[in-house]
Design a protein around this motif. Sequence first.
Motif, PDB file in Angstrom:
ATOM      1  N   VAL A 108       0.847  -1.185   0.000  1.00 53.80           N
ATOM      2  CA  VAL A 108       0.000   0.000   0.000  1.00 53.80           C
ATOM      3  C   VAL A 108       0.884   1.236   0.000  1.00 53.80           C
ATOM      4  O   VAL A 108       1.885   1.304   0.723  1.00 53.80           O
ATOM      5  N   VAL A 109       0.515   2.211  -0.839  1.00 52.64           N
ATOM      6  CA  VAL A 109       1.122   3.532  -0.806  1.00 52.64           C
ATOM      7  C   VAL A 109       0.028   4.537  -0.463  1.00 52.64           C
ATOM      8  O   VAL A 109      -1.166   4.252  -0.622  1.00 52.64           O
ATOM      9  N   LEU A 110       0.431   5.719   0.008  1.00 54.62           N
ATOM     10  CA  LEU A 110      -0.524   6.675   0.561  1.00 54.62           C
ATOM     11  C   LEU A 110      -0.854   7.824  -0.382  1.00 54.62           C
ATOM     12  O   LEU A 110      -1.630   8.703  -0.019  1.00 54.62           O
ATOM     13  N   GLN A 111      -0.272   7.809  -1.570  1.00 54.36           N
ATOM     14  CA  GLN A 111      -0.626   8.807  -2.584  1.00 54.36           C
ATOM     15  C   GLN A 111      -0.253   8.245  -3.950  1.00 54.36           C
ATOM     16  O   GLN A 111       0.613   7.372  -4.073  1.00 54.36           O
ATOM     17  N   ALA A 112      -0.912   8.760  -4.980  1.00 50.11           N
ATOM     18  CA  ALA A 112      -0.882   8.116  -6.292  1.00 50.11           C
ATOM     19  C   ALA A 112       0.484   8.159  -6.957  1.00 50.11           C
ATOM     20  O   ALA A 112       0.865   7.212  -7.668  1.00 50.11           O
ATOM     21  N   LEU A 115       3.154   5.178  -6.700  1.00 54.50           N
ATOM     22  CA  LEU A 115       3.140   3.969  -7.538  1.00 54.50           C
ATOM     23  C   LEU A 115       4.250   4.016  -8.578  1.00 54.50           C
ATOM     24  O   LEU A 115       4.858   2.999  -8.913  1.00 54.50           O
ATOM     25  N   ARG A 127      -1.429  -0.882  -4.247  1.00 57.80           N
ATOM     26  CA  ARG A 127      -2.651  -0.101  -4.370  1.00 57.80           C
ATOM     27  C   ARG A 127      -2.514   1.167  -3.540  1.00 57.80           C
ATOM     28  O   ARG A 127      -1.693   1.230  -2.620  1.00 57.80           O
ATOM     29  N   VAL A 128      -3.338   2.172  -3.849  1.00 59.01           N
ATOM     30  CA  VAL A 128      -3.318   3.439  -3.122  1.00 59.01           C
ATOM     31  C   VAL A 128      -4.434   3.429  -2.084  1.00 59.01           C
ATOM     32  O   VAL A 128      -5.583   3.092  -2.391  1.00 59.01           O
ATOM     33  N   PHE A 130      -5.697   6.370   0.401  1.00 63.45           N
ATOM     34  CA  PHE A 130      -5.529   7.742   0.883  1.00 63.45           C
ATOM     35  C   PHE A 130      -5.867   7.825   2.367  1.00 63.45           C
ATOM     36  O   PHE A 130      -6.844   7.231   2.836  1.00 63.45           O
ATOM     37  N   GLY A 233       3.354  11.116   1.854  1.00 63.75           N
ATOM     38  CA  GLY A 233       1.938  11.481   1.738  1.00 63.75           C
ATOM     39  C   GLY A 233       1.474  12.046   3.059  1.00 63.75           C
ATOM     40  O   GLY A 233       1.136  11.306   3.973  1.00 63.75           O
ATOM     41  N   GLY A 257       0.905  13.845  -5.474  1.00 60.34           N
ATOM     42  CA  GLY A 257       0.079  12.646  -5.394  1.00 60.34           C
ATOM     43  C   GLY A 257      -1.189  12.838  -4.593  1.00 60.34           C
ATOM     44  O   GLY A 257      -2.168  12.107  -4.788  1.00 60.34           O
TER      45      GLY A 257
END
Length: 326
Positions: A108-112, A115, A127-128, A130, A233, A257
């Motif tokens: 998981v990432v916290l902003q687009a 990626l 996946r993102v 937020f 993020g 992002g």
Amino acid sequence: MRRPQIVIVCPATPQANNGNWRTAARWQGLLRSTAKVRIVQQWPDALAPHDQAMLALHARRSAPSIAAWHAQRGARGLGVVLTGTDIYPDITQDALAMVSLQQAAGLVVLQAEALLALPAAQRHKARVVFQSCAERQPLAKTSRHLRVVMVGHLRDEKNPAMLWRAVRRIPADAGIRVDHIGEALDPGWAAQAQATARACPHYRWLQGLSHAATVQRIQRAHLLVHTSRSEGGALVISEAIRSGTPVLATRMAGNVGLLGPTYSGLVAPDDDAALAAQLLQCRHEQALGRAGLLQAWQQQCQARASLFEPEAEQAALQAWVQHLLS
């Protein structure tokens, strides 16, 4: 159906009250209706045999726990959350972080924009999600001056020196008041903040405040400034948007992002002259009673506010957990 047991690994402590800890605590609450969730600094512990999924915050700092899970159970149930320096630059430079990415079943990432920073071989697992916060009504804002707030512990990644240089470019009688919230993580940072306050009566370093007090100042501000040079993020941007407060930030991936690639309230990292010029322009338009930059940024922020609703984060998080369990 019996609720699964989920462990969140967070290297930070409640006392640190940093972004990772607040994410862990918020996720525990968002998952509580569908799972039994606890937070640990290291895994395994006494309850480890019953854990069905791990959500590990920070690929490098949580690497021992991630490796322990993988050694016992393989990738199944293993999720890694990439925060802050994980992305910029650990995942391309730090061996422990890179192994954590390989071992995880999901990322998981916290902003687009994050990626795009992932190694190509790992992007299919990511996946993102937020970070969210409750919607808050703006509080009364004075028209006598432009009230600006910056929130973040004083450290190199947050680049407080850019704000200090911009403040020194702004005349004390320009009608701009800058409040700076955050603990100094090094005595040198504290000395620079204090020196700026002595030289510039329109700047105040408020040090660390409670979350409630910080949110109130965001609600009362005309503008949140965010000068980071490296950011995974920032939750404070979500909080400003959900409080109806527009944002003026540096044009770097972590901010883009969250705010979007076409957001107009962005300046180049370290460009204190541009930051000061934008603040002076906002004050000039405010004094004339004109709709200008502040209104444009507020409208653009409002268009993205739904991304940061708690219901959206909860749904995305629950879907990720279900993926890890399957």
